[in-house]
Motif scaffolding. Structure first.
Motif, mmCIF file in Angstrom:
data_model
loop_
_atom_site.group_PDB
_atom_site.id
_atom_site.type_symbol
_atom_site.label_atom_id
_atom_site.label_comp_id
_atom_site.label_asym_id
_atom_site.label_seq_id
_atom_site.Cartn_x
_atom_site.Cartn_y
_atom_site.Cartn_z
ATOM 1 N N ASN A 21 -27.327 -41.219 25.509
ATOM 2 C CA ASN A 21 -28.723 -41.053 24.876
ATOM 3 C C ASN A 21 -29.505 -42.199 24.807
ATOM 4 O O ASN A 21 -30.684 -42.105 25.232
ATOM 5 N N ASP A 35 -33.686 -41.638 15.849
ATOM 6 C CA ASP A 35 -32.692 -41.786 16.970
ATOM 7 C C ASP A 35 -31.510 -42.462 16.840
ATOM 8 O O ASP A 35 -30.447 -42.018 17.032
ATOM 9 N N LEU A 39 -27.631 -41.152 16.262
ATOM 10 C CA LEU A 39 -26.912 -41.526 17.527
ATOM 11 C C LEU A 39 -25.866 -42.563 17.216
ATOM 12 O O LEU A 39 -24.512 -42.098 17.740
ATOM 13 N N LYS A 80 -30.179 -33.810 22.216
ATOM 14 C CA LYS A 80 -29.213 -34.851 22.696
ATOM 15 C C LYS A 80 -28.521 -34.677 23.891
ATOM 16 O O LYS A 80 -27.309 -35.091 24.215
ATOM 17 N N ALA A 82 -27.867 -35.695 27.541
ATOM 18 C CA ALA A 82 -27.832 -36.722 28.541
ATOM 19 C C ALA A 82 -26.855 -36.723 29.586
ATOM 20 O O ALA A 82 -25.812 -36.398 29.309
#
Length: 159
Positions: A21, A35, A39, A80, A82
């Motif tokens: 991410n 973020d 994360l 999220k 990716a």
């Protein structure tokens, strides 16, 4: 053949979730403080609050990830997502998306929401292909980069 399997969250892959991410955000936008927080503490921010994280695994390598973040009972944010840069364009994101839709239906979720950015034309095209429709975005949406909000009412998929 290098088949992809989709697996649920395991603390063993928390660093992959973070790394995939962060790389995606740095490539297309920038990392917002929120973020970084979510994360780096995915289990407490997503899993422990009733959400889900899935990984796309090829052989022994995590090649993609996606999260379903609980907003309220029956409503989750698709977020999220990716994929490893060298594997983008190989429909891994679509496999993750389809997995989330199937999972959401089996869990009897009412709807999925997502936030995106209009510059990600391919992503928006794929979301629309899977039935997401644009809805008004709140002025205080959770992402500075977000300029489009979409939803998918799940019971409509069965009609």
């Amino acid at each position: 053949m290098n088949t992809i399997s989709i697996i649920p969250f395991d603390e063993l892959y928390a660093k992959d979730f973070y790394d995939l991410n962060i790389e995606w955000l740095e490539t297309f936008f920038y990392v917002e403080p929120h973020d970084e927080e979510v994360l780096s503490q995915a289990k407490s921010y997503i899993i422990d609050k009733g959400g889900h994280i899935f990984f796309a695994k090829q052989n022994d390598t995590i090649v993609g990830t996606v999260a379903l973040i609980k907003i309220e009972d029956g409503v989750f944010e698709l977020s999220k997502m990716a994929v490893l840069p060298k594997l983008r364009g190989q429909k891994i994101g679509q496999q993750l998306l389809q997995y989330c839709l199937d999972f959401a239906k089996t869990q009897k979720f009412e709807k999925l929401l997502l936030y995106s950015n209009r510059k990600l034309e391919n992503a928006i095209y794929i979301y629309e292909k899977y039935g997401f429709v644009e809805i008004p975005i709140e002025t205080d949406n959770p992402y500075a980069r977000g300029d489009i909000k979409m939803e998918l009412i799940l019971d409509k998929l069965d009609r």
